[in-house]
Motif scaffolding. Structure first.
Motif, PDB file in Angstrom:
ATOM      1  N   THR A   1       3.588  -0.911   3.805  1.00 20.40           N
ATOM      2  CA  THR A   1       2.779   0.294   3.642  1.00 20.40           C
ATOM      3  C   THR A   1       3.701   1.504   3.758  1.00 20.40           C
ATOM      4  OG1 THR A   1       0.742  -0.691   4.520  1.00 20.40           O
ATOM      5  CG2 THR A   1       0.921   1.712   4.598  1.00 20.40           C
TER       6      THR A   1
ATOM      7  N   VAL B   1       0.853  -1.189   0.000  1.00 19.51           N
ATOM      8  CA  VAL B   1       0.000   0.000   0.000  1.00 19.51           C
ATOM      9  C   VAL B   1       0.893   1.245   0.000  1.00 19.51           C
ATOM     10  CG1 VAL B   1      -1.812   1.284   1.202  1.00 19.51           C
ATOM     11  CG2 VAL B   1      -1.817  -1.224   1.254  1.00 19.51           C
TER      12      VAL B   1
ATOM     13  N   ASN C   1       6.980  -1.252   7.202  1.00 22.27           N
ATOM     14  CA  ASN C   1       6.143  -0.071   7.031  1.00 22.27           C
ATOM     15  C   ASN C   1       6.910   1.221   7.299  1.00 22.27           C
ATOM     16  OD1 ASN C   1       4.049  -1.810   6.499  1.00 22.27           O
ATOM     17  ND2 ASN C   1       3.095  -1.604   8.509  1.00 22.27           N
TER      18      ASN C   1
END
Length: 207
Positions: free
Chosen positions: A167, A149, A183
């Motif tokens: 992400t 993402v 992340n």
């Protein structure tokens, strides 16, 4: 010399006019759904499963090979999306010879800029178990994949890799040549292998 320069410029304009039309046809032929003003400069390599979903928003552009971006030289961009996987790209995103290989999903926000030859890989290319790697069928079955993402306004530097399950938060910057394995929060600069936060970016409204 001036005449030669003019001829080269005319040639480039003709090529660009051809490639963006061909690029749209190529994307459509591969069942990629795209929005308004898609620009494709150069030939992409597309391998999209009929069972996959690929959606691209308005105002996006892809540069691929032909020395358009000297950082990517003549490397062609690649989008490979496997069975039952999805790629959803927001509006006004730009790519230069990317390599996108997706087995699960890639979701990208708006105004994302992706530098030359950035790799998005949401799965293991091979199992970590050496016995699985000896058996091609077992190796393929045990590939693990997790969604990637990317938030709005992210900038990813040239020759970086974004790996499975990552992400990247909105407005963050990934330094060139980074390998992103975990992340990354909003509003930071991250770089290195593995990529780590090296600077916090202040919001525009900060004093």
């Amino acid at each position: 010399m001036n005449l030669l320069f003019i001829i080269i410029q005319i040639k480039r304009r003709i090529e660009s006019s051809f490639f963006w039309r061909y690029g749209r046809w190529q994307f459509k032929h591969c069942h990629i759904i795209y929005g308004k003003d898609l620009m494709v400069n150069g030939r992409m390599i597309l391998d999209i499963s009929p069972k996959a979903e690929v959606r691209i928003g308005d105002g996006c552009f892809f540069k691929s090979g032909r020395g358009i971006n000297p950082l990517a030289s003549n490397i062609k961009g690649v989008i490979k999306v496997h069975d039952n996987a999805s790629v959803v790209i927001g509006n006004h995103c730009g790519f230069s010879s990317p390599i996108i290989n997706i087995r699960h999903s890639l979701t990208m926000g708006d105004y994302v800029q992706v530098g030359a030859h950035v790799i998005f890989l949401d799965s293991d290319n091979h199992s970590l178990n050496y016995m699985d790697r000896r058996d091609a069928d077992m190796d393929d079955r045990n590939k693990k994949s997790k969604a990637i993402v990317i938030g709005d306004d992210v900038l990813i530097g040239a020759n970086s890799m974004v790996l499975k399950g990552v992400t990247i938060g909105a407005r963050s910057v990934i330094g060139a040549g980074s390998v992103v394995t975990c992340n990354i929060p909003d509003d930071v600069i991250a770089a290195g292998n593995p990529a780590k936060v090296i600077k916090i970016l202040r919001e525009r409204n900060d004093d």
